[in-house]
Write a protein that holds these residues in place. Structure first.
Motif, mmCIF file in Angstrom:
data_model
loop_
_atom_site.group_PDB
_atom_site.id
_atom_site.type_symbol
_atom_site.label_atom_id
_atom_site.label_comp_id
_atom_site.label_asym_id
_atom_site.label_seq_id
_atom_site.Cartn_x
_atom_site.Cartn_y
_atom_site.Cartn_z
ATOM 1 N N CYS A 96 0.835 -1.207 0.000
ATOM 2 C CA CYS A 96 0.000 0.000 0.000
ATOM 3 C C CYS A 96 0.869 1.256 0.000
ATOM 4 N N ALA A 97 1.976 1.229 0.760
ATOM 5 C CA ALA A 97 2.896 2.377 0.775
ATOM 6 C C ALA A 97 3.588 2.541 -0.569
ATOM 7 N N ALA A 98 3.954 1.422 -1.203
ATOM 8 C CA ALA A 98 4.628 1.486 -2.501
ATOM 9 C C ALA A 98 3.743 2.148 -3.548
ATOM 10 N N HIS A 99 2.445 1.870 -3.509
ATOM 11 C CA HIS A 99 1.519 2.545 -4.419
ATOM 12 C C HIS A 99 1.542 4.054 -4.184
ATOM 13 N N ALA A 100 1.529 4.448 -2.904
ATOM 14 C CA ALA A 100 1.404 5.863 -2.563
ATOM 15 C C ALA A 100 2.626 6.682 -2.955
ATOM 16 N N VAL A 101 3.819 6.086 -2.876
ATOM 17 C CA VAL A 101 5.044 6.850 -3.155
ATOM 18 C C VAL A 101 5.759 6.357 -4.410
ATOM 19 N N ALA A 102 5.087 5.518 -5.202
ATOM 20 C CA ALA A 102 5.629 5.054 -6.481
ATOM 21 C C ALA A 102 6.983 4.383 -6.323
ATOM 22 N N LYS A 103 7.037 3.361 -5.450
ATOM 23 C CA LYS A 103 8.268 2.597 -5.231
ATOM 24 C C LYS A 103 8.035 1.125 -5.590
ATOM 25 N N ASP A 104 9.129 0.360 -5.644
ATOM 26 C CA ASP A 104 9.048 -1.041 -6.040
ATOM 27 C C ASP A 104 8.525 -1.912 -4.900
ATOM 28 N N TRP A 105 7.996 -3.063 -5.261
ATOM 29 C CA TRP A 105 7.521 -4.056 -4.287
ATOM 30 C C TRP A 105 7.799 -5.442 -4.857
ATOM 31 N N MET A 109 6.817 -2.883 -10.059
ATOM 32 C CA MET A 109 6.493 -1.474 -9.840
ATOM 33 C C MET A 109 4.978 -1.325 -9.813
ATOM 34 N N PRO A 110 4.377 -1.249 -8.621
ATOM 35 C CA PRO A 110 2.923 -1.057 -8.530
ATOM 36 C C PRO A 110 2.496 0.267 -9.160
ATOM 37 N N GLU A 111 1.253 0.312 -9.610
ATOM 38 C CA GLU A 111 0.741 1.551 -10.193
ATOM 39 C C GLU A 111 0.660 2.639 -9.127
ATOM 40 N N PRO A 112 1.208 3.826 -9.376
ATOM 41 C CA PRO A 112 1.138 4.909 -8.389
ATOM 42 C C PRO A 112 -0.302 5.353 -8.156
ATOM 43 N N SER A 139 13.352 5.542 1.668
ATOM 44 C CA SER A 139 13.925 6.900 1.816
ATOM 45 C C SER A 139 12.851 7.969 1.600
ATOM 46 N N VAL A 140 11.707 7.784 2.266
ATOM 47 C CA VAL A 140 10.616 8.751 2.206
ATOM 48 C C VAL A 140 10.200 9.086 3.636
ATOM 49 N N SER A 141 9.298 10.051 3.776
ATOM 50 C CA SER A 141 8.784 10.450 5.080
ATOM 51 C C SER A 141 7.332 10.033 5.221
ATOM 52 N N LEU A 145 4.072 9.718 2.492
ATOM 53 C CA LEU A 145 3.046 8.677 2.410
ATOM 54 C C LEU A 145 1.649 9.283 2.460
ATOM 55 N N ALA A 146 1.461 10.250 3.372
ATOM 56 C CA ALA A 146 0.150 10.894 3.488
ATOM 57 C C ALA A 146 -0.180 11.685 2.230
ATOM 58 N N ASN A 147 0.791 12.431 1.718
ATOM 59 C CA ASN A 147 0.556 13.222 0.504
ATOM 60 C C ASN A 147 0.308 12.332 -0.708
ATOM 61 N N GLY A 148 0.880 11.109 -0.676
ATOM 62 C CA GLY A 148 0.668 10.166 -1.775
ATOM 63 C C GLY A 148 -0.677 9.473 -1.724
ATOM 64 N N GLY A 149 -1.401 9.664 -0.616
ATOM 65 C CA GLY A 149 -2.751 9.116 -0.533
ATOM 66 C C GLY A 149 -2.905 7.858 0.282
ATOM 67 N N LEU A 150 -1.895 7.481 1.088
ATOM 68 C CA LEU A 150 -2.028 6.301 1.941
ATOM 69 C C LEU A 150 -2.924 6.636 3.130
ATOM 70 N N GLN A 151 -3.992 5.873 3.314
ATOM 71 C CA GLN A 151 -4.892 6.049 4.445
ATOM 72 C C GLN A 151 -4.880 4.790 5.286
#
Length: 402
Positions: A96-105, A109-112, A139-141, A145-151
């Motif tokens: 879920c975090a990887a989607h929010a910040v466009a990182k690998d899993w 590469m999950p869809e942002p 390497s994110v804050s 995550l919040a700005n990327g839409g993770l709830q």
């Protein structure tokens, strides 16, 4: 055949019914000059409408859509099973975090996009600790995550039922489900993580029809979001023992379009009584209706997360194979000198199992599976061979040096 009633006839008919609801519909019909058939017929229309195929000769078939390429199909429910404390929630939270910040899993590469993680098993302190490892790895804050839409939503200790069944076997959504459906419609998350099925489903897990209906409700969330649902579940003892990773009805497997199974890894996977390696997990992608199946990844616990084992280079793999070959050859030499026969065939004297317990193999961290591969390479290279001894009726095979 009598003529259909005009609008005035329709109004007279509605007035005669004497219903407040019909009067309201009548008033709207009078204001907008809506014919009776448009007021009455929509509720009677059949859902059994054939799909139009007339343009398909001129349109290419659509490609499958994914939120995680070839692993998690869009507008579908994916089941993610595994024993307790295996790391399922951690891996799903990381996704879920990887989607929010466009990182690998896990090498993908999950869809942002935004994501929702609904956890009925752990509180926000646990989610905080787990996400701290995620933020460090990516390497994110937390702000990122919040700005990327993770709830994150924790329902631990609360009534988390999303659906239950009636006496007739009809699975009905709860008010909580309707709240979640409304949230999903507003946010349009790419990923909806649900942990876990036992907390959300109050029906009979052994009833095929009820399981199918519950998965259908989960899939409805995915369709409304135009994203995916990943539902965490726990296998039964039989599911663990057989390696299927399911519990209850087989419909848990059949109703979903994709399924993962997370389990432990034994230190000596090819020998009986092998002890599990607590730092290792294996995730099997056991079902995928729209993509490749039977993919496996070995994961290792690193800095608070389970991450894919680093892949060896061809040179590194060749060096390890050579060391394994020498361990096997040395052990076989000693056994032959001691007149202790070992066999290339599975049984009480199976060479890889016999050798895996020896101090030389333990010191080199070579398990029975790797020793089996070494045996095959040495036979093919002609350094050792299989000798058949005894009469034809009671013949047996043993390994000897060449």
């Amino acid at each position: 055949m009598p003529e259909p009633p005009d609008d005035r006839d329709a109004n007279d008919l509605l007035r005669s019914a004497g219903s407040d609801g019909l009067r309201e519909m009548l008033d709207r019909a009078e204001r907008k000059v809506i014919p009776l058939r448009d007021v009455v017929e929509p509720a009677q229309q059949s859902r059994l409408r054939p799909v139009s195929m007339v343009r398909w000769d001129h349109v290419a078939p659509p490609e499958p859509e994914w939120t995680v390429f070839q692993r998690v199909p869009r507008r579908q429910t994916t089941l993610f099973s595994g024993e307790g404390a295996m790391g399922k929630s951690t891996l799903l939270l990381q996704l879920c975090a990887a989607h929010a910040v466009a990182k690998d899993w896990l090498h993908t590469m999950p869809e942002p996009g935004p994501s929702i993680f609904l956890d009925a098993e752990d509180d926000q302190d646990v989610m905080h600790r787990r996400l701290a490892a995620v933020t460090k790895h990516y390497s994110v804050s937390f702000v990122d995550l919040a700005n990327g839409g993770l709830q994150l939503i924790s329902l631990v200790g609360q009534d988390a039922i999303l659906a239950g069944s009636s006496r007739s076997g009809k699975v009905q959504p709860t008010e909580l489900y309707n709240e979640l459906l409304a949230l999903v419609g507003d946010v349009k998350p790419v990923m909806i993580g649900l942990a876990s099925a036992a907390n959300f489903f109050a029906g009979n897990e052994n009833d095929r029809a009820e399981v199918q209906q519950f998965i259908g409700l989960c899939t409805r969330l995915a369709i409304v979001a135009n994203g995916s649902v990943v539902l965490v579940s726990h296998p039964s003892n039989t599911g663990i023992a057989t390696g299927t990773g399911v519990s209850g009805s087989t419909q848990w497997h059949n109703a979903v379009r994709a399924r993962f199974f997370l389990h432990g890894v034994k230190k000596q996977s090819d020998s009986e009584g092998g002890e599990p390696d607590n730092d290792l997990r294996e995730i099997e992608f056991m079902k995928n209706n729209y993509g490749p199946r039977a993919e496996r990844l070995t994961l290792r616990w690193q800095d608070g997360l389970f991450l894919p084992e680093r892949r060896r280079s061809l040179l590194q793999q060749a060096a390890q194979d050579s060391r394994d070959d020498e361990v096997f050859f040395a052990l076989l030499s000693r056994f032959v000198a001691q007149n202790r026969a070992v066999s290339p065939n599975r049984g009480p004297t199976y060479a890889p199992t016999q050798f895996a317990g020896e101090k030389e193999a333990r010191a080199a961290y070579v398990n029975a599976a790797r020793l089996k591969n070494a045996m095959d390479r040495l036979i093919e290279a002609g350094r050792i061979e299989i000798e058949v001894v005894g009469p034809k009726s009671k013949s047996r095979s043993r390994l000897v040096l060449k």
